[in-house]
Design a protein around this motif. Structure first.
Motif, PDB file in Angstrom:
ATOM      1  N   THR A 143       0.855  -1.186   0.000  1.00 13.46           N
ATOM      2  CA  THR A 143       0.000   0.000   0.000  1.00 13.46           C
ATOM      3  C   THR A 143       0.893   1.239   0.000  1.00 13.46           C
ATOM      4  O   THR A 143       2.092   1.163   0.246  1.00 13.46           O
ATOM      5  CB  THR A 143      -0.884   0.036   1.257  1.00 13.46           C
ATOM      6  OG1 THR A 143      -0.043   0.079   2.416  1.00 13.46           O
ATOM      7  CG2 THR A 143      -1.786  -1.176   1.337  1.00 13.46           C
ATOM      8  N   LYS A 144       0.299   2.384  -0.254  1.00 16.72           N
ATOM      9  CA  LYS A 144       1.061   3.633  -0.240  1.00 16.72           C
ATOM     10  C   LYS A 144       1.637   3.900   1.148  1.00 16.72           C
ATOM     11  O   LYS A 144       2.766   4.375   1.289  1.00 16.72           O
ATOM     12  CB  LYS A 144       0.168   4.800  -0.679  1.00 16.72           C
ATOM     13  CG  LYS A 144      -0.209   4.766  -2.153  1.00 16.72           C
ATOM     14  CD  LYS A 144      -1.057   5.965  -2.520  1.00 16.72           C
ATOM     15  CE  LYS A 144      -1.411   5.948  -4.001  1.00 16.72           C
ATOM     16  NZ  LYS A 144      -2.265   7.105  -4.382  1.00 16.72           N
ATOM     17  N   ASN A 195      -5.723  -3.008   7.103  1.00  9.43           N
ATOM     18  CA  ASN A 195      -6.006  -2.515   5.753  1.00  9.43           C
ATOM     19  C   ASN A 195      -4.896  -1.625   5.214  1.00  9.43           C
ATOM     20  O   ASN A 195      -4.832  -1.371   4.012  1.00  9.43           O
ATOM     21  CB  ASN A 195      -7.320  -1.736   5.736  1.00  9.43           C
ATOM     22  CG  ASN A 195      -8.520  -2.634   5.934  1.00  9.43           C
ATOM     23  OD1 ASN A 195      -8.511  -3.786   5.511  1.00  9.43           O
ATOM     24  ND2 ASN A 195      -9.548  -2.126   6.584  1.00  9.43           N
ATOM     25  N   SER A 196      -4.037  -1.142   6.096  1.00  8.52           N
ATOM     26  CA  SER A 196      -2.957  -0.254   5.663  1.00  8.52           C
ATOM     27  C   SER A 196      -1.731  -1.011   5.170  1.00  8.52           C
ATOM     28  O   SER A 196      -0.800  -0.414   4.648  1.00  8.52           O
ATOM     29  CB  SER A 196      -2.539   0.659   6.822  1.00  8.52           C
ATOM     30  OG  SER A 196      -3.628   1.430   7.266  1.00  8.52           O
ATOM     31  N   THR A 217      -1.702  -4.134   3.113  1.00  8.78           N
ATOM     32  CA  THR A 217      -1.776  -4.622   1.730  1.00  8.78           C
ATOM     33  C   THR A 217      -2.968  -4.000   1.023  1.00  8.78           C
ATOM     34  O   THR A 217      -4.003  -3.772   1.629  1.00  8.78           O
ATOM     35  CB  THR A 217      -1.920  -6.159   1.671  1.00  8.78           C
ATOM     36  OG1 THR A 217      -3.031  -6.560   2.482  1.00  8.78           O
ATOM     37  CG2 THR A 217      -0.664  -6.836   2.148  1.00  8.78           C
ATOM     38  N   PRO A 218      -2.841  -3.762  -0.283  1.00 10.62           N
ATOM     39  CA  PRO A 218      -3.955  -3.187  -1.046  1.00 10.62           C
ATOM     40  C   PRO A 218      -5.054  -4.211  -1.257  1.00 10.62           C
ATOM     41  O   PRO A 218      -4.873  -5.407  -1.013  1.00 10.62           O
ATOM     42  CB  PRO A 218      -3.300  -2.800  -2.382  1.00 10.62           C
ATOM     43  CG  PRO A 218      -2.147  -3.742  -2.515  1.00 10.62           C
ATOM     44  CD  PRO A 218      -1.649  -3.989  -1.122  1.00 10.62           C
ATOM     45  N   GLU A 224     -11.614   3.040   3.863  1.00  8.37           N
ATOM     46  CA  GLU A 224     -11.161   2.831   2.482  1.00  8.37           C
ATOM     47  C   GLU A 224     -11.816   1.630   1.823  1.00  8.37           C
ATOM     48  O   GLU A 224     -11.809   1.500   0.603  1.00  8.37           O
ATOM     49  CB  GLU A 224      -9.644   2.663   2.455  1.00  8.37           C
ATOM     50  CG  GLU A 224      -9.141   1.456   3.223  1.00  8.37           C
ATOM     51  CD  GLU A 224      -7.631   1.352   3.200  1.00  8.37           C
ATOM     52  OE1 GLU A 224      -7.129   0.279   3.524  1.00  8.37           O
ATOM     53  OE2 GLU A 224      -6.968   2.347   2.853  1.00  8.37           O
TER      54      GLU A 224
END
Length: 694
Positions: free
Chosen positions: A219-220, A316-317, A319-320, A537
């Motif tokens: 992820t970003k 959730n932060s 992996t996308p 998200e």
């Protein structure tokens, strides 16, 4: 027809390719029997710009760049376009026939569409088998191989394709090979960086591998706060091979990690979990190692400063959103906007009954929670200041609240609650049903609806509920103000109904319409958009964010329609001796303004906001929770007042109006080649060399 090198006509070969696809995709064949062939053919002809002996074809470039909307840049990579089109172009001649177009439609609808699409990408000659040369040819053209070449002579490759690499691999075998290949790629990358065979690589090499081989798993937030952060992890300059493997295993198994978390919290997403609690849950469910758990908690702390305790959103932060979840969402979105006519009458009746029941319970909970505030609001609005002599009964809402308890007891705050609860069921049911019905009529095939349509749907819902709310309101109000008369006989709901009669129950209906139509027209769109802002998200709303969204949306809706509510209250309450009487909405507005001034129209506004805002918040959060606890899928859209369609990354990507049926998941499937397997084809052509100096 033109003969190819093997003596087959183009038509024969295409027919055989089509049969081959149906052999590998029997589910797709079943779907094709149900597909709207005429609609598919109509769309096909819009992009079929080539005519060969009376048969129309879509070129590879038109299919990829115009139909799918990929590689739209002027300097697009022609090789990448050709490879993607080759998934559909079964005879590999650069042209896509309608039978191939239709076959791909079926392919996209099978459960293993991603693996089959990847298989057809590597099956460059269309014979239903993948040879080593085909695999190597495609792999060498990927962006990953060009940046970090894979050893095609490795033991891993020889185990799958044979010692002499002449073995042909079938679809089931290739799916396993592709699954294992990317993990082997990561191991090969580690070996290349560990030139001395120490079992360690530098933090810089680790970062380079993750940003090339494993970029699709990041992820970003993980990329910026961990991978690109100096001194990862925690100042270590060397990364061991066990750590490297555990790190990648963790990223590959995040969906399992999430299930372990939910198992530890019994399904709650906001409960904090310690490392020990997580380890205990992991040992009960899976083979997640302690090292992986250590890395998980380290990553969560580096990203969110969790101090040893994690919640669901922390995961959730890391992996996308993976391919499978994207397709599942996309299919759900397609299902949500399907037309009601596709479902049977019985199913629609059952769905209406389901909504009616949940709306009834939610409405009763919401009304009961704030009923004392509603009683105070009614008495404040009915209090006259210029029509009779004497002191006012209540100085303000708080004074009214205290005096009701002092003179009438705690149960005095609930006068008129029973008829209110009796009418809440049909009121909420018809409001939700009409709102959903109108929204469905104005929602396009992609699930989009304009703001004007949202307002109209809310207004229609508010107008339709008056048939139930007006009789309820007039009975409730007369019961609520009855306690103000000292020594008066106890007033019963049934006696009020008998005194009013059928037409009397609709006294003040115009004012009720004047209040309820704008209220719902403001409330439903406001709730939908506030809820979207509060969603995480993944589009998930915690019950507290639902409650907040409902309460916030109720503030402007309740306050702005207070003047209409004041007029309605005055028309429905029986005027006592010396009090002004009103003949209608306009007459009431004139007399209130003349006798009490403009401020009188805003009497009880505070109490109304404090009543309506939390009431609708409680009602809708109850409605949403009931839907989650007792979810039933009827194949239609969820009630718009409780389920907001939150835009996903797939929807925000290129949209094409001609994507129907399986093609609605075409982009997620093609995206999945990268997000699942790391297969990324270069978008742009290699830069042209600068001209030599003259």
């Amino acid at each position: 027809m033109f003969d190819d090198n093997n003596g087959f006509t183009t038509c024969h070969r295409r027919f055989l390719s089509y049969k081959l696809m149906l052999k590998h995709c029997p589910q797709g064949a079943g779907y094709l029997k149900r597909a709207d062939t005429d609609r598919l053919h109509e769309i096909f002809l819009k992009f079929a710009t080539v005519d060969r002996n009376g048969e129309r074809f879509i070129t590879s470039e038109d299919f990829v760049r115009k139909f799918l909307g990929l590689f739209e840049e002027d300097d697009y990579n022609a090789e990448s376009v050709k490879l993607i089109a080759g998934i559909v172009d079964m005879d590999k001649d650069g042209y896509i026939s309608f039978s191939e177009f239709q076959a791909f439609e079926g392919l996209l609808c099978v459960p293993d569409a991603l693996y089959k699409t990847a298989f057809q990408l590597f099956d460059t000659n269309g014979n239903g088998l993948v040879a080593f040369d085909e695999f190597a040819e495609v792999m060498r053209k990927t962006a990953l191989h060009q940046k970090l070449p894979f050893n095609m002579e490795s033991t891993f490759v020889r185990l799958y394709f044979g010692k002499d690499k002449k073995r042909l691999v079938t679809y089931p075998e290739f799916s396993q090979f592709l699954h294992d290949f990317h993990e082997e790629y990561g191991v090969e990358a580690f070996k290349k960086c560990d030139k001395d065979g120490t079992g360690f690589i530098s933090a810089g090499d680790f970062r380079d591998i993750m940003l090339s081989v494993k970029k699709h798993l990041l992820t970003k937030e993980l990329n910026s706060k961990v991978i690109n952060a100096s001194g990862f992890p925690h100042g270590e300059r060397k990364i061991s091979f066990p750590y490297y493997m555990a790190f990648n295993s963790l990223l590959n198994n995040m969906e399992l990690i999430k299930r372990v978390y939910l198992n530890a919290t019994n399904g709650t997403r906001t409960q904090e979990v310690t490392k020990e609690e997580f380890l205990h849950s992991a040992q009960m469910m899976s083979q997640i190692t302690p090292l992986e758990v250590d890395i998980l908690f380290t990553l969560c702390d580096m990203i969110h400063h969790t101090n040893g305790r994690i919640v669901y959103n922390d995961l959730n932060s890391i992996t996308p959103e993976q391919y499978f979840k994207q397709v599942t969402r996309r299919v759900a979105e397609i299902k949500a906007v399907s037309s009601p006519e596709e479902r049977g009458v019985l199913i629609q009746i059952l769905e209406s009954t389901y909504r009616f029941t949940l709306g009834s319970v939610a409405g009763a909970v919401g009304a009961s929670a704030v009923y004392p505030i509603d009683l105070v609001k009614t008495r404040m609005q009915n209090q006259r200041t210029g029509s009779f002599i004497g002191e006012v009964a209540y100085r303000n809402s708080w004074d009214c609240f205290k005096k009701v308890i002092r003179h009438e007891g705690i149960f005095g705050l609930y006068r008129g609650l029973v008829p209110q609860l009796i009418g809440v069921a049909p009121e909420k049911a018809i409001k939700l049903t009409v709102n959903d019905f109108v929204r469905d009529k104005f929602t396009d095939k992609k699930g989009n609806i304009s703001m004007y349509a949202e307002i109209l749907a809310g207004g229609c819902a508010g107008g339709s509920q008056v048939v139930f709310t007006n009789p309820l309101e007039i009975v409730k109000i007369r019961l609520q103000v009855a306690g103000e008369i000292a020594g008066g006989s106890k007033v019963r709901a049934w006696s009020v109904v008998k005194d009013l009669g059928l037409f009397g129950l609709y006294k003040g209906a115009k004012a009720c319409l004047l209040r309820d139509v704008p209220f719902s027209a403001i409330y439903f769109p406001a709730y939908a958009h506030v809820k979207a802002k509060f969603a995480d998200e993944n589009g998930y709303n915690h019950p507290l964010t639902l409650l907040a969204a409902g309460a916030i949306a109720g503030i402007p809706a309740a306050s702005l329609v207070t003047p209409a509510d004041v007029i309605k209250t005055r028309l429905q309450v029986v005027a006592r001796s010396g009090q002004t009487t009103y003949s209608g909405v306009i007459d009431a507005a004139r007399k209130i303004y003349a006798e009490e001034g403009a401020r009188a129209f805003w009497k009880g506004a505070v109490a109304r906001v404090f009543r309506s805002s939390p009431q609708f918040g409680v009602t809708l959060v109850t409605y949403e929770i009931l839907q989650r606890l007792f979810f039933v899928d009827f194949g239609g859209s969820r009630p718009a007042g409780s389920e907001l369609h939150v835009a996903t990354p797939i929807e925000e990507s290129v949209k094409k109006p001609h994507h129907i049926g399986g093609y609605q998941v075409a982009l997620p499937v093609l995206t999945g080649l990268e997000t699942k397997f790391g297969i990324s084809l270069p978008r742009w052509s290699a830069p042209k060399p600068a001209p030599a100096p003259q």
